[in-house]
Design a protein around this motif. Structure first.
Motif, PDB file in Angstrom:
ATOM      1  N   PRO A  37      36.627  29.866  56.482  1.00  0.00           N
ATOM      2  CA  PRO A  37      36.813  28.420  56.702  1.00  0.00           C
ATOM      3  C   PRO A  37      38.137  28.055  57.371  1.00  0.00           C
ATOM      4  N   PRO A  38      39.316  28.485  56.861  1.00  0.00           N
ATOM      5  CA  PRO A  38      40.547  28.109  57.566  1.00  0.00           C
ATOM      6  C   PRO A  38      40.651  28.751  58.941  1.00  0.00           C
ATOM      7  N   LEU A  39      40.092  29.949  59.105  1.00  0.00           N
ATOM      8  CA  LEU A  39      40.111  30.594  60.410  1.00  0.00           C
ATOM      9  C   LEU A  39      39.288  29.791  61.412  1.00  0.00           C
ATOM     10  N   ALA A  40      38.148  29.276  60.967  1.00  0.00           N
ATOM     11  CA  ALA A  40      37.311  28.453  61.846  1.00  0.00           C
ATOM     12  C   ALA A  40      38.025  27.172  62.250  1.00  0.00           C
ATOM     13  N   VAL A  41      38.773  26.580  61.332  1.00  0.00           N
ATOM     14  CA  VAL A  41      39.516  25.360  61.647  1.00  0.00           C
ATOM     15  C   VAL A  41      40.567  25.622  62.718  1.00  0.00           C
ATOM     16  N   VAL A  42      41.173  26.790  62.680  1.00  0.00           N
ATOM     17  CA  VAL A  42      42.269  27.102  63.600  1.00  0.00           C
ATOM     18  C   VAL A  42      41.767  27.519  64.974  1.00  0.00           C
ATOM     19  N   VAL A  43      40.721  28.358  65.040  1.00  0.00           N
ATOM     20  CA  VAL A  43      40.337  28.950  66.327  1.00  0.00           C
ATOM     21  C   VAL A  43      38.935  28.579  66.790  1.00  0.00           C
ATOM     22  N   GLY A  44      38.141  27.893  65.970  1.00  0.00           N
ATOM     23  CA  GLY A  44      36.751  27.637  66.335  1.00  0.00           C
ATOM     24  C   GLY A  44      36.572  26.428  67.229  1.00  0.00           C
ATOM     25  N   PRO A  45      35.399  26.326  67.874  1.00  0.00           N
ATOM     26  CA  PRO A  45      35.055  25.115  68.627  1.00  0.00           C
ATOM     27  C   PRO A  45      34.840  23.939  67.679  1.00  0.00           C
ATOM     28  N   THR A  46      34.584  22.771  68.247  1.00  0.00           N
ATOM     29  CA  THR A  46      34.559  21.536  67.447  1.00  0.00           C
ATOM     30  C   THR A  46      33.586  21.614  66.280  1.00  0.00           C
ATOM     31  N   GLU A  47      32.314  22.007  66.543  1.00  0.00           N
ATOM     32  CA  GLU A  47      31.321  22.039  65.461  1.00  0.00           C
ATOM     33  C   GLU A  47      31.728  23.024  64.369  1.00  0.00           C
ATOM     34  N   THR A  48      32.256  24.153  64.790  1.00  0.00           N
ATOM     35  CA  THR A  48      32.687  25.158  63.822  1.00  0.00           C
ATOM     36  C   THR A  48      33.881  24.656  63.024  1.00  0.00           C
ATOM     37  N   ARG A  49      34.781  23.961  63.679  1.00  0.00           N
ATOM     38  CA  ARG A  49      35.954  23.433  62.976  1.00  0.00           C
ATOM     39  C   ARG A  49      35.543  22.441  61.887  1.00  0.00           C
ATOM     40  N   LEU A  50      34.554  21.607  62.186  1.00  0.00           N
ATOM     41  CA  LEU A  50      34.121  20.613  61.191  1.00  0.00           C
ATOM     42  C   LEU A  50      33.508  21.298  59.959  1.00  0.00           C
ATOM     43  N   LEU A  51      32.685  22.322  60.201  1.00  0.00           N
ATOM     44  CA  LEU A  51      32.113  23.062  59.078  1.00  0.00           C
ATOM     45  C   LEU A  51      33.209  23.791  58.292  1.00  0.00           C
ATOM     46  N   GLY A  52      34.153  24.378  59.024  1.00  0.00           N
ATOM     47  CA  GLY A  52      35.254  25.065  58.362  1.00  0.00           C
ATOM     48  C   GLY A  52      36.098  24.112  57.542  1.00  0.00           C
ATOM     49  N   LEU A  53      36.334  22.922  58.087  1.00  0.00           N
ATOM     50  CA  LEU A  53      37.114  21.920  57.360  1.00  0.00           C
ATOM     51  C   LEU A  53      36.399  21.474  56.092  1.00  0.00           C
TER      52      LEU A  53
END
Length: 372
Positions: free
Chosen positions: A294-310
């Motif tokens: 989850p925090p890795l997705a927030v830092v390096v993921g695209p928008t949709e991935t960042r929202l799920l990670g957040l």
């Protein structure tokens, strides 16, 4: 990465909503009625090289205001530091000291010491197993017995409040309690319909006849994680058990350095995985998926991935907040849980490494091999 992050988010929603409320810290000892007759209680204290801490903790047991018969059996478990002498210096009233020369073949060290104490406590209708570093309030035994008798609980256990005075204790200790409740949700432990069983070794009050009917300590003689095995034994035998948190029973053992805490976790982490390389791989991958993705997705993921990670990170931090509040620690530590999870992952891997090197479950000069 979107799919992996989505799996992590779904996992956190499941843990939040359907995993026995593991994140709740409201499991406190139920108030019980005073029984018409207070049963005899014997506290059994296994003590191996505990001369330093006994002057702080043993007086709290000897000073109990319990209305019925009560005494303390301290098992000097092959100590080399004058543990028995330190205990005698506290006072002999209510105190009996028995000597154990170490575990017989096939027995783990602490369980063998507990069994030695049980043999000296035949007059106890209830046994209170407690560790040498645990301090109890004056009314502690009375409240435990009232809770056990009032609702016919064969086992009542409370997780002692651990120290959080140093920086490393504040970072590691609350997560230790959090991960324990994640593995053994107190709500499930306390639900007679659930098969989940566990206990906290610092404070376990058990009815002696129930323990005997369950097979006695011989049934878990080789258990290195004795308290969890103890709780499972009682519950699987059909007895009502209860496990909760407390702020009135506390551990006086300091863990000032990261190494001290690391050793505490690494001593038994691989044992919890039944010394299985397959379970180790699954545990490591699971920890990385749930806590790191989850925090890795927030830092390096695209928008949709960042929202799920957040979302997943927010649920993770939110479930950790009650434990931090319980320990009166700052809430900003909640988002840092992934960092602590990485540390615990490393401790688990190191626990496996120690096992493979023949030093698994090392504690005060004993290892899993020397306990057998």
């Amino acid at each position: 990465m979107l799919i992996v992050t989505g799996v992590a988010a779904l996992a956190w929603l499941y843990l939040l909503l359907a995993h026995g409320g593991f994140w709740r810290t409201t499991w406190r000892l139920p108030a019980g009625r005073s029984p018409g007759r207070w049963p005899a209680v014997v506290a059994v204290v296994p003590a191996r090289d505990e001369a330093d801490v006994l002057p702080l903790t043993l007086p709290t047991l000897l000073g109990q205001d319990y209305p019925g018969p009560f005494r303390v059996v301290l098992v000097d478990d092959a100590s080399t530091d004058g543990t028995a002498q330190a205990a005698l210096a506290v006072g002999t009233g209510r105190l009996d000291i028995v000597r154990s020369d170490g575990p017989p073949s096939g027995w783990a060290g602490k369980v063998a010491a507990m069994a030695t104490g049980v043999r000296a406590a035949s007059d106890g209708e209830y046994l209170l197993f407690t560790d040498a570093d645990i301090a109890h309030p004056p009314d502690g035994v009375r409240k435990l017995v009232a809770a056990a008798v009032s609702d016919d609980r064969a086992l009542v256990s409370q997780m002692a409040l651990l120290r959080t005075e140093t920086v490393w204790e504040r970072l590691i200790v609350p997560a230790f309690v959090y991960f324990f409740s994640l593995l053994f949700p107190f709500g499930k432990v306390n639900d007679p319909r659930s098969r989940t069983g566990a206990a906290a070794g610092g404070c376990m009050l058990v009815r002696q006849d129930a323990l005997e009917r369950a097979g006695g300590l011989a049934a878990i003689k080789d258990a290195l994680i004795d308290d969890v095995a103890f709780g499972k034994l009682l519950k699987s035998s059909g007895h009502r058990t209860w496990l909760g948190l407390t702020t009135s029973i506390s551990s006086q053992r300091p863990y000032p350095r990261l190494k001290d805490l690391w050793d505490m976790v690494a001593r038994s982490a691989y044992t919890q995985l039944r010394n299985s390389p397959l379970l180790l791989v699954g545990c490591v991958l699971g920890l990385l998926l749930i806590f790191v993705v989850p925090p890795l997705a927030v830092v390096v993921g695209p928008t949709e991935t960042r929202l799920l990670g957040l979302l997943a990170w927010a649920v993770m931090a939110g479930t950790y907040l009650p434990t931090l509040r319980f320990y009166r620690l700052p809430v900003w530590l909640a988002p840092a849980l992934p960092v602590v999870a990485v540390l615990y992952t490393a401790m688990t891997v190191d626990s496996a490494r120690r096992h493979w090197l023949g030093r698994g479950a090392a504690w005060k000069g004993r290892t899993a091999k020397t306990c057998r």
